[in-house]
Design an enzyme around this catalytic site. Structure first.
Site, PDB file in Angstrom:
ATOM      1  CE1 TYR A  33      46.048   7.650  75.354  1.00 51.99           C
ATOM      2  CE2 TYR A  33      46.154   9.740  74.217  1.00 51.99           C
ATOM      3  CZ  TYR A  33      46.764   8.770  74.977  1.00 51.99           C
ATOM      4  OH  TYR A  33      48.060   8.911  75.352  1.00 51.99           O
ATOM      5  CD  GLU A  63      50.311   5.076  75.234  1.00 55.54           C
ATOM      6  OE1 GLU A  63      49.536   5.607  74.428  1.00 55.54           O
ATOM      7  OE2 GLU A  63      50.566   5.545  76.375  1.00 55.54           O
ATOM      8  CG  ASP A  76      45.510  12.926  67.703  1.00 51.75           C
ATOM      9  OD1 ASP A  76      45.410  11.696  67.522  1.00 51.75           O
ATOM     10  OD2 ASP A  76      46.271  13.424  68.561  1.00 51.75           O
ATOM     11  CE  LYS A 123      52.138   9.641  69.601  1.00 51.20           C
ATOM     12  NZ  LYS A 123      51.271  10.816  69.310  1.00 51.20           N
ATOM     13  CE  LYS A 177      47.154   8.684  67.643  1.00 50.59           C
ATOM     14  NZ  LYS A 177      46.816   9.628  68.734  1.00 50.59           N
ATOM     15  CD  GLU A 187      50.206   6.459  69.535  1.00 51.36           C
ATOM     16  OE1 GLU A 187      49.686   7.109  68.601  1.00 51.36           O
ATOM     17  OE2 GLU A 187      50.068   6.758  70.742  1.00 51.36           O
ATOM     18  CB  SER A 240      54.402  12.303  68.132  1.00 50.64           C
ATOM     19  OG  SER A 240      53.022  12.477  67.822  1.00 50.64           O
TER      20      SER A 240
END
Lengths: 358, 328
Positions: free
Chosen positions: A358, A185, A30, A225, A142, A183, A295
Site C-alpha cells: 500500500y 489483514e 486513504d 476490519k 485506521k 485491521e 470498508s
C-alpha cells in the site's frame, strides 16, 4: 477497570455503532501519495495535488452516494483539502451524515529473521497526532497490520507483534476520542485452500482480541476490519455462500458480541465479487451479533477511476459508476443485493496484485 | 485445522446445544464424597454410600422436576449407582432426556510462591478416564474434550473479599479473555463447549447491589469476552442463596441487549439447599423434599426465560450459602 473509559466513552460507543448502521458502510479513500500515484498512473493521470483533490471531490460530492456511507477514511493530506468552491471535505462529509476517518499508521517494516513478515509502524507521537486529527474533525482512525500465509507463516512472532501493535494503537485512539478500526489483514496471496485461511484467520483474530483485552481497549468503541475467509489467490475459487459460511464461522469463534460492527476489506477481489460475498454473509441464517458491512477501497473505486480517466468531461459518468457500487454494497449489507448492478467497465475485474504494497 | 474436529464433532455440537435449551439448565450434583459429607452433617445424616444413593435417587427420580433439567453433573461414584429398584441412575436420566455429565477434575493444589492461589489437578490419564465415562453414558464433563464429552469450562472467581462489583467485572473480563485465548491455542471446538462462570457481583464483605446491576455487569463482561460460537453459559451459584441466584439469572434474561448465547444455570447448593433441609435423611420426608426441589427447578427454568415472578419457598430459599474460602 477492565477497560479504559474516559470523557470520550459515550461518543466512541455512539460513533462505532453509527458506522455499523445497516445499509451503510465505509469508503476507504486513504491511499497514501505513493499508492494513489499507482492508481492515477493506471489511468494516465499525473500524480499532483490538484488531481488527488479532484478525485476525492468527484467521490465525496456524488449525489446520493453519502446516504450509502457511514464513514470515509482519509489520508492526512485529504483531511485538510477543500472542494473547488472552497468547502472543507470534512464539512461536506459531516453534512452528509458521514463520519471522517484518518489513516494513522506509517506503513510496514520487515521483521528480521522471518521469511518476509512485517510489523506496522506509527506509534511514536500517535497520541498527539490523534488529538490533532480529532480537532480537524476526524472521529475514527485506521491502522493496517499485515500477515501472510505460507508454510511456516504467519509465525507466532508476526502474530504477536501485529496484534499488540494494533492493541496499543487502539488504546491511544480511544484516549483521544477516535474510534479505532482494527485491521489485521491476512493477504490472499498463495495456493492454500479456504480451510487454511479459516484456521489462520481464527488464530490471528483470537490473538487480536486477547491483546485488546490486555490493553484495556473498550470493545464497544472499536470496529474490526478483517479479510473475508477465501481460498488463496492461486487456488480454485469457491461460491460466495461458502465464503460467507466460513467467514462468519471464524468471526463467531473469535469476535466478542461487544464489537458493534465488522467492516470487511476487499483485498483484491473485484467490485462485484466483494459485493456478492458481503451479500451472502448477510443472507446467512446464523448468529451474528455484530453488523457486517464494508470498508472498501479498490472495490468501490475501480470502475469509477476508469470512467473518470482524469477528464472533467467524464465526471458525470464516473459519478454514476461510483453511485452504482455504493448502492450495491448498501444492499449487500441488508442481504438484498440482486447482483450485476449495471456493470461499469472493470466491475468484474480482479483487483488482486501479488504481494500488494500500500 | 483451527478447531480439532474428530469423529465426535457433530455429537458434541448437538449435545452442547441441547444443554443450552431455553427453559432448562443443569443440576450440579457432583459433590465429592468429602463435600457431600459436609452437607449431610448439617442435617445430621451419616455420610455412607446408601445415604448418598438415597439423596440422588430423591433428586433424579422425581419425574415432575426432570423437564426443567437438560443435564446433571455427577461424581464418579454416582455414575455407577442405581435406584433402589436396581435401575442405573444414568438410564433414569437418559429416559427423561436429561444428559448425564461427570466431574473429572481432582481438586486444587496451591501454586508455590503465590498468596494461596491454586491450580486444578486431573490431567493424568484424563483421556482414558473420559473414554470410560463416555462408555458409562456420560456426555459432558466439567473439564476437557477429546473423547466425546462436551467440556464445561468453569473458571470460578471466588466472591470472598471486600472489593466492589467493578473490580469483580475487571477480573472476570481478564480471566475470561485468557480462557478463550487458551481454548483457541488448544484448538478446542467452541461450538461443542459450555461456559460455567461466576456472576459478576460485589465481594462477600462489601455492600449488596440489585439483581439488575448484577445482570448488567455480568452480561457486559460476557459480551466483551465470550465468542458467539459458544452455545450456552450456565452460571455457578457460588454461595448465593437459592432465591438470589434465581433472581439474578432472571434479571440477566430480562436485560434488553443482544446475547448470542443462552444464559442458564448449573446450580449445586442453590438448587438443593432447601431440599436437603426438608429431607433431613428421613424416608417419610422424601415426597415433601421432592416438591421443594421442584419449586426451585421451576423457578430457575422461568429465570432462563426472564419470566420468574419471585418468592419461591420463602425462608430457606433466601438463606445465603456463602462459606468463606469454600473448598469443594
Amino acid at each position: 477497570m477492565s477497560c479504559f473509559t474516559n470523557k470520550y466513552a459515550g461518543e466512541l460507543v455512539k460513533n462505532a455503532a453509527y458506522i455499523g448502521t445497516p445499509g451503510k458502510g465505509i469508503l476507504a479513500a486513504d491511499e497514501s501519495t505513493g499508492t494513489i500515484g499507482k492508481r492515477l498512473s493506471s489511468i494516465n493521470v499525473e500524480n499532483i495535488e490538484e488531481n488527488r483533490r479532484s478525485l476525492r471531490e468527484l467521490l465525496f460530492c456524488t449525489p446520493g452516494a453519502l446516504e450509502c456511507l457511514s464513514g470515509v477514511i482519509l489520508f492526512e493530506e485529504t483531511l485538510y483539502q477543500k472542494t473547488a468552491s472552497g468547502k472543507p471535505f470534512v464539512d461536506v462529509l459531516k453534512e452528509g451524515g458521514v463520519l471522517p476517518g484518518i489513516k494513522v499508521d506509517k506503513g510496514t517494516v520487515e521483521l528480521r529473521g522471518t521469511n518476509g513478515e512485517t510489523t506496522t509502524q506509527g506509534l511514536d507521537g500517535l497520541g498527539q497526532r490523534c488529538a490533532k486529527y480529532y480537532e480537524a474533525g476526524a472521529r475514527f482512525a485506521k491502522w493496517r497490520a499485515v500477515l501472510k500465509i505460507g508454510l511456516t507463516e504467519p509465525s507466532e512472532l508476526a502474530i504477536h507483534e501485529n496484534a499488540y501493535g494494533l492493541a496499543r494503537y487502539a488504546a491511544i485512539c480511544q484516549e483521544n476520542g477516535l474510534v479505532p478500526i482494527v485491521e489485521p489483514e491476512i493477504l490472499v496471496d498463495g495456493s492454500h485452500d479456504i480451510e487454511k485461511c479459516a484456521a489462520v484467520t481464527e488464530r490471528v483474530l483470537a490473538a487480536c482480541y486477547k491483546a485488546l483485552n490486555d490493553h484495556h481497549v473498550m470493545l464497544e468503541g472499536t470496529l474490526l476490519k478483517p479479510n473475508m475467509v477465501t481460498p488463496g489467490s492461486d487456488a480454485p475459487k469457491v461460491a460466495p455462500e461458502v465464503i460467507a459460511e466460513l467467514t462468519v464461522r471464524a468471526l463467531q469463534r473469535t469476535v466478542p458480541a461487544a464489537v458493534p460492527a465488522i467492516v470487511f476489506l476487499s483485498g483484491g477481489q473485484s467490485e462485484e465479487q466483494a459485493t456478492l460475498n458481503l451479500n451472502a454473509m448477510n443472507k446467512l441464517k446464523t448468529k451474528k451479533p455484530w453488523s457486517l458491512s464494508f470498508s472498501f477501497g479498490r472495490a468501490l473505486q475501480q470502475s469509477t477511476l476508469k470512467a473518470w480517466a482524469g477528464k472533467t468531461g467524464n465526471v458525470g459518468k464516473a459519478r454514476a459508476a461510483f453511485l452504482c457500487r455504493c448502492k450495491a454494497n448498501s444492499e449487500a449489507t441488508l442481504g438484498t443485493y440482486q447482483g450485476n448492478a449495471t456493470l461499469g467497465e472493470g466491475a468484474s475485474e480482479s483487483l488482486h496484485v501479488k504481494d500488494y504494497k500500500y | 485445522m483451527s478447531a480439532f474436529v474428530g469423529k465426535y464433532a457433530d455429537e458434541l455440537i448437538r449435545t452442547a446445544k441441547y444443554i443450552a435449551t431455553p427453559g432448562k439448565g443443569i443440576l450440579a450434583a457432583d459433590e465429592s464424597t468429602g463435600t457431600i459429607g459436609k452437607r449431610f452433617s448439617s442435617i445430621n445424616v451419616e455420610n455412607i454410600e446408601s445415604n448418598r444413593q438415597a439423596l440422588r435417587e430423591l433428586l433424579f427420580t422425581y419425574g415432575k422436576a426432570l423437564p426443567y433439567l437438560s443435564g446433571v453433573i455427577l461424581f464418579e461414584e454416582t455414575l455407577y449407582q442405581k435406584t433402589s429398584d436396581g435401575k442405573p441412575f444414568v438410564e433414569v436420566l437418559q429416559e427423561n432426556n436429561v444428559i448425564p455429565g461427570i466431574k473429572v477434575d481432582k481438586g486444587v493444589v496451591e501454586l508455590a510462591g503465590t498468596d494461596g492461589e491454586t491450580t486444578t489437578q486431573g490431567f493424568d490419564s484424563l483421556g482414558a478416564r473420559c473414554q470410560q465415562y463416555y462408555k458409562a453414558g456420560a456426555r459432558f464433563a466439567k473439564w476437557r474434550a477429546e473423547n466425546g464429552l462436551v467440556p464445561i469450562v468453569e473458571p470460578e472467581i471466588l466472591t470472598d473479599g471486600v472489593h466492589d462489583i467493578k473490580k469483580c467485572a475487571a477480573v472476570t473480563e481478564t480471566v475470561l479473555a485468557a480462557v478463550y485465548k487458551a481454548l483457541n491455542d488448544h484448538h478446542v471446538l467452541l461450538e461443542g463447549t459450555l461456559l460455567k462462570p461466576n456472576m459478576v457481583t460485589p465481594g462477600s464483605d462489601s455492600p449488596k447491589v440489585t439483581p439488575e446491576v448484577i445482570a448488567e455487569f455480568t452480561v457486559t463482561a460476557l459480551r466483551r469476552t465470550v465468542p458467539p460460537a459458544v452455545p450456552g453459559i450456565v452460571f455457578l451459584s457460588g454461595g448465593q442463596s437459592e432465591e438470589e441466584a434465581t433472581l439474578n439469572l432472571n434479571a440477566m434474561n430480562k436485560l434488553e441487549v443482544l446475547k448470542p448465547w443462552t444464559l442458564s444455570f448449573s446450580f449445586g447448593r442453590a438448587l438443593q439447599k432447601s431440599t436437603l433441609k426438608t429431607w433431613a435423611g428421613k424416608k417419610e420426608n422424601v415426597g415433601k423434599a421432592q416438591e421443594v426441589f421442584l419449586v426451585r427447578c421451576r423457578a430457575n427454568s422461568d429465570a432462563t426465560l426472564g419470566k420468574y415472578a419471585g418468592g419461591g419457598t420463602g425462608g430457606l430459599a433466601s438463606e445465603s450459602l456463602f462459606e468463606k474460602g469454600y473448598k469443594y
